[in-house]
Design an enzyme around this catalytic site. Structure first.
Site, short mmCIF file in Angstrom:
data_model
loop_
_atom_site.label_atom_id
_atom_site.label_comp_id
_atom_site.label_asym_id
_atom_site.label_seq_id
_atom_site.Cartn_x
_atom_site.Cartn_y
_atom_site.Cartn_z
N CYS A 1 8.69 -7.34 13.47
CA CYS A 1 7.58 -7.66 14.35
C CYS A 1 7.95 -8.73 15.38
O CYS A 1 7.22 -8.93 16.36
CB CYS A 1 6.38 -8.14 13.54
SG CYS A 1 5.69 -6.88 12.45
N CYS B 1 -7.52 -5.31 9.65
CA CYS B 1 -6.12 -4.88 9.81
C CYS B 1 -5.82 -4.66 11.29
O CYS B 1 -6.68 -4.18 12.04
CB CYS B 1 -5.87 -3.58 9.06
SG CYS B 1 -6.17 -3.65 7.28
N SER B 2 -4.61 -4.98 11.71
CA SER B 2 -4.22 -4.77 13.10
C SER B 2 -4.13 -3.27 13.40
O SER B 2 -3.99 -2.44 12.50
CB SER B 2 -2.89 -5.45 13.39
OG SER B 2 -1.88 -4.96 12.52
N HIS C 1 -1.12 -3.85 17.97
CA HIS C 1 0.17 -4.38 17.53
C HIS C 1 1.29 -3.35 17.71
O HIS C 1 1.78 -2.79 16.74
CB HIS C 1 0.05 -4.82 16.07
CG HIS C 1 1.25 -5.49 15.51
ND1 HIS C 1 2.21 -6.11 16.30
CD2 HIS C 1 1.67 -5.65 14.22
CE1 HIS C 1 3.16 -6.61 15.52
NE2 HIS C 1 2.85 -6.34 14.27
#
Length: 384
Positions: free
Chosen positions: A81, A201-202, A329
């Site tokens: 990430c 949650c992303s 994301h």
């Protein structure tokens, strides 16, 4: 060594682009950043490209095929990430060392749907069912449960993170999701991995962001210094040895080490910050990172969200972009997108979501997985 500045930065709206390629998305973000600086691709002396899913396919070179093959050095970066932030940091290091005067950093990703993680390690051992679940929601759920055990953090406090970030996203036209959610709606959403519901949650989305990085000499020569943003610190750490590191990445410790270095090299403490874009891949992650980044004392994160201190207008606004929970994301793009958000506020150009008087901001990304380690990158940016 020279000071380093962001002289151009931008991102495409995060969303779904099924008919476009990774290089096309990356090139679009790159053109936006170049336009922001008033420069062209031939002004760039090197390209640093962050992409995770197609890292072996020379994405940086393919972006240049869309923009113009100038023959400059291209470095392709993959670092979980932290991929986009790592690509940006490589550009910062190259300029700071005097190797180049002006470079381009691009982060880009096209994401699938569903849960990340769940695959076995290269040594054949699969943690699933032995050490719990190695999907990302489960890993960050465990972090939240551990925080709750130590400090009494409640499900409602974790859910308030999502409510805050979803509200912030309504003011960000480049966020994937731009809608309000009530606390009840967040808490009653489908449970993914306790205590994270689906709305905590992303979002896996497609996206790209890019930045033009310049030395002080180049920024002055190009007449861009007055509107640029200074990179006050650029730090990266990997996971140190801890008692649990070989079972699950210790995202807390790797972040604390990186934050300590960033504050030290920037010559400031967390109290000097006006805003923060941190890695809220899950609501539990944002809350624990308040403490990891020194925004509050140990065990105070729950109180901090209750008091509204991290909301727009609060003591230290966090994820005014909507964060990963709402903005989305796309792994390779996230790090530079966070930089774009903070830089936009430091320039006073964030519109409805502007943090008034912002002079100093921090960006944070952290990634990793079971049995593979972790990476954290933190940047401190300052208004010129």
């Amino acid at each position: 060594m020279t000071d380093v500045y962001i002289v151009g930065i931008d991102m495409i709206p995060f969303g779904r682009y099924p008919t476009r390629t990774v290089p096309e998305l990356g090139a679009e973000a790159a053109w936006l950043a170049l336009d922001d600086a008033g420069l062209g691709i031939r002004d760039m002396q090197a390209l640093y490209c962050g992409n995770l899913m197609e890292a072996h396919l020379m994405v940086g070179q393919r972006i240049l095929r869309e923009m113009g093959l100038t023959g400059v050095p291209v470095t392709n970066v993959a670092n979980a990430c932290a991929t986009g932030a790592t690509a940006f940091r490589e550009g910062v290091i190259a300029v700071k060392s005097g190797l180049y005067d002006v470079v381009l950093a691009v982060g880009v990703e096209q994401m699938g749907r569903g849960l990340l993680g769940g695959s076995g390690r290269s040594d054949g051992f699969v943690e699933e069912g032995v050490l719990g679940s190695n999907t990302m929601p489960a890993m960050f759920a465990q972090i939240g449960v551990e925080h709750a055990r130590k400090h009494g953090t409640t499900f409602e406090q974790f859910a308030k993170v999502a409510v805050k970030n979803h509200h912030h996203s309504t003011m960000n036209p480049k966020a994937m999701s731009q809608r309000e959610t009530t606390l009840r709606e967040v808490m009653e959403a489908e449970m993914i991995s306790w205590p994270n519901t689906k709305l905590m949650c992303s979002i896996n989305v497609d996206g790209a962001a890019a930045a033009v990085i310049a030395s002080e000499r180049a920024a002055r020569r190009l007449g861009l210094l007055a509107r640029s943003v200074r990179v006050r610190a650029s730090e990266m750490t990997s996971g140190p040895y801890t008692a649990k590191e070989f079972a699950i990445p210790d995202f807390n410790e790797v972040t604390r080490n990186c934050a300590r270095l960033a504050y030290e090299h920037a010559g400031i403490g967390p109290d000097a910050l006006d805003l923060v874009e941190l890695h809220d891949c899950f609501a539990t992650a944002e809350l624990v990172h308040y403490e990891n980044l020194g925004l509050c004392q140990e065990g105070e994160a729950g109180r901090m969200i209750d008091a509204g201190e991290t909301a727009l207008g609060g003591r230290i606004p966090v994820n005014v972009s909507g964060g990963l929970l709402s903005k989305g994301h796309p792994l390779g793009a996230t790090g530079i997108a966070n930089l774009y958000e903070v830089a936009t506020h430091l320039r006073g150009a964030a519109g409805e979501r502007q943090v008034v008087g912002a002079r100093m901001g921090l960006t944070h990304v952290v990634g990793g997985s079971f049995g593979r380690g972790s990476a954290c990158v933190i940047h401190v940016l300052e208004r010129v």
